[in-house]
Enzyme design. Structure first.
Site, mmCIF file in Angstrom:
data_model
loop_
_atom_site.group_PDB
_atom_site.id
_atom_site.type_symbol
_atom_site.label_atom_id
_atom_site.label_comp_id
_atom_site.label_asym_id
_atom_site.label_seq_id
_atom_site.Cartn_x
_atom_site.Cartn_y
_atom_site.Cartn_z
ATOM 1 N N ASP A 10 1.041 -1.185 -0.148
ATOM 2 C CA ASP A 10 0.171 0.055 0.019
ATOM 3 C C ASP A 10 0.963 1.127 0.039
ATOM 4 O O ASP A 10 2.208 1.229 0.234
ATOM 5 C CB ASP A 10 -0.922 0.189 1.231
ATOM 6 C CG ASP A 10 -1.799 1.159 1.433
ATOM 7 O OD1 ASP A 10 -2.334 1.384 0.297
ATOM 8 O OD2 ASP A 10 -1.793 2.154 2.468
ATOM 9 N N TYR A 42 -1.033 8.296 -2.711
ATOM 10 C CA TYR A 42 -1.238 7.961 -4.067
ATOM 11 C C TYR A 42 -2.368 8.711 -4.616
ATOM 12 O O TYR A 42 -2.197 8.680 -5.766
ATOM 13 C CB TYR A 42 -1.289 6.399 -3.989
ATOM 14 C CG TYR A 42 0.165 5.542 -3.969
ATOM 15 C CD1 TYR A 42 1.109 6.368 -3.794
ATOM 16 C CD2 TYR A 42 -0.092 4.226 -4.445
ATOM 17 C CE1 TYR A 42 2.393 5.362 -3.465
ATOM 18 C CE2 TYR A 42 1.077 3.242 -4.236
ATOM 19 C CZ TYR A 42 2.333 3.910 -3.981
ATOM 20 O OH TYR A 42 3.625 3.384 -3.936
ATOM 21 N N GLY A 43 -3.340 8.686 -3.810
ATOM 22 C CA GLY A 43 -4.567 9.219 -4.382
ATOM 23 C C GLY A 43 -4.673 10.528 -5.181
ATOM 24 O O GLY A 43 -5.253 10.332 -6.223
ATOM 25 N N ASN A 75 -6.611 0.525 -3.121
ATOM 26 C CA ASN A 75 -7.552 0.601 -4.124
ATOM 27 C C ASN A 75 -6.974 1.447 -5.273
ATOM 28 O O ASN A 75 -7.051 1.163 -6.734
ATOM 29 C CB ASN A 75 -8.814 1.580 -3.769
ATOM 30 C CG ASN A 75 -9.544 0.725 -2.763
ATOM 31 O OD1 ASN A 75 -10.496 0.040 -3.062
ATOM 32 N ND2 ASN A 75 -9.275 0.563 -1.412
ATOM 33 N N GLU A 153 -2.850 8.632 8.305
ATOM 34 C CA GLU A 153 -1.355 8.729 8.391
ATOM 35 C C GLU A 153 -0.770 9.342 9.521
ATOM 36 O O GLU A 153 0.175 9.012 10.137
ATOM 37 C CB GLU A 153 -0.810 8.955 7.037
ATOM 38 C CG GLU A 153 -1.147 8.023 6.033
ATOM 39 C CD GLU A 153 -0.152 6.923 5.782
ATOM 40 O OE1 GLU A 153 0.862 6.983 5.937
ATOM 41 O OE2 GLU A 153 -0.541 5.731 5.260
ATOM 42 N N THR A 186 -8.008 1.561 1.228
ATOM 43 C CA THR A 186 -8.037 0.706 2.465
ATOM 44 C C THR A 186 -7.652 1.243 3.832
ATOM 45 O O THR A 186 -7.456 0.877 4.766
ATOM 46 C CB THR A 186 -6.852 -0.238 2.169
ATOM 47 O OG1 THR A 186 -5.754 0.611 1.533
ATOM 48 C CG2 THR A 186 -7.162 -1.361 0.847
HETATM 49 N N1 DGL Z 1 -4.929 3.271 0.760
HETATM 50 C C1 DGL Z 1 -5.034 3.535 -0.593
HETATM 51 C C2 DGL Z 1 -6.182 3.512 -1.345
HETATM 52 O O1 DGL Z 1 -6.836 2.287 -0.915
HETATM 53 C C3 DGL Z 1 -4.159 5.042 -1.097
HETATM 54 C C4 DGL Z 1 -4.161 6.171 -0.216
HETATM 55 C C5 DGL Z 1 -3.306 7.052 -0.810
HETATM 56 O O2 DGL Z 1 -2.119 6.951 -0.617
HETATM 57 O O3 DGL Z 1 -3.841 8.081 -1.229
HETATM 58 O O4 DGL Z 1 -6.355 4.142 -2.262
#
Ligand code: DGL
Length: 267
Positions: A10, A42-43, A75, A153, A186
């Site tokens: 993740d 990542y979003g 995700n 976080e 997640t």
């Molecule tokens: N936990 C991640 C998801 O399920 C990403 C969260 C992130 O880094 O923005 O999308």
């Protein structure tokens, strides 16, 4: 029979919700968890960038940690990269989107379901595609929740600020009259209490973690890759961010001790 570990990754702590479900369902399996905290979130990133991070991580898990399977416990990464990763690697690759949709479709009564996720996940249309491909016959209302991941976080899962933000961000799915809300990131199960309070008691919250663990178990059984050695499997944690923080927050979020965290740097 296959004693190699299962890899889970993740952008940070979110995939721990999936790791926890795997540990509970498959206590004999070894797990290597990688949190890319140095590059989270990542979003908001472009999907091409998330795809390239996901390829790097998957190669590292397969080559360096010799994993027998990779669970994309994110995700955004599942939306961006799962198809490509399946094409590039011989080991089974499991994402969280299809299991999440299955669980959600099984739970709804009024066939109106909501999904909340990062901007990247929602904009990718991955949930809409999965609903269509599963011929699910439900009406899906997708809604991005920027800011939620940052709270998790930082370890702020139950504060007044999260509540205020939730009231604002969840208003559209509430108005849509959904009876089931899929936590399509997640990280979000760590905010379930606040999200549940805002959505009300009649709305069922669904996380993809358990259903993903069931899929992993089914694949291990079908492919004859269940771990042979008796006893509990070891769990290793690797982070590209601050390992002290990972140990502290990881233990809090996972609900069990995260003793050793190995440092990984992308240099
Ligand atoms: N936990 C991640 C998801 O399920 C990403 C969260 C992130 O880094 O923005 O999308």
């Amino acid at each position: 029979m296959d004693d190699r570990p299962i890899g889970v990754f993740d952008s940070g702590f979110g995939g721990l919700t999936v790791a926890k479900a795997l540990i509970d369902l498959l206590p004999g399996e070894e797990i290597v968890y990688f949190g890319d905290s140095a590059r989270y979130p990542y979003g908001p990133r472009h999907l091409d960038e998330v795809r390239s991070f996901s390829r790097q991580i998957t190669s590292m898990l397969v080559k360096r940690h010799q994993v027998k399977m990779v669970v994309v416990g994110c995700n955004t990464a599942s939306a961006a990269a799962l198809d490509l990763l399946r094409f590039e690697h011989d080991v089974p690759l499991v994402g969280v989107i299809e299991p999440g949709v299955r669980a959600c479709v099984a739970a709804t009564r009024n066939r109106r379901v909501g999904v909340i996720g990062t901007v990247g996940t929602v904009a990718s249309g991955a949930y809409q595609r999965a609903v269509y491909l599963q011929r699910a016959g439900v009406r899906l209302h997708a809604c991005a929740c920027p800011g939620f991941v940052e709270f998790v976080e930082r370890g702020e899962t139950d504060t007044e600020q999260v509540h205020v933000l939730s009231e604002r961000l969840l208003a559209p799915v509430k108005e849509a009259g959904v009876d089931t809300l899929l936590l399509g990131c997640t990280h979000y199960p760590f905010l379930a209490r606040t999200i549940g309070e805002v959505m009300g008691r009649d709305v069922v919250l669904v996380s993809s973690a358990d259903e993903t663990a069931f899929e992993v178990r089914a694949i291990l059984e079908e492919t004859g890759q269940v771990r042979r050695s008796a006893g509990k499997g070891a769990h290793r944690f690797v982070s590209s961010g601050d390992v002290g923080w990972f140990r502290e927050m990881g233990s809090r979020l996972l609900g069990r001790e995260v003793d050793e965290v190995e440092q990984w740097s992308w240099a």
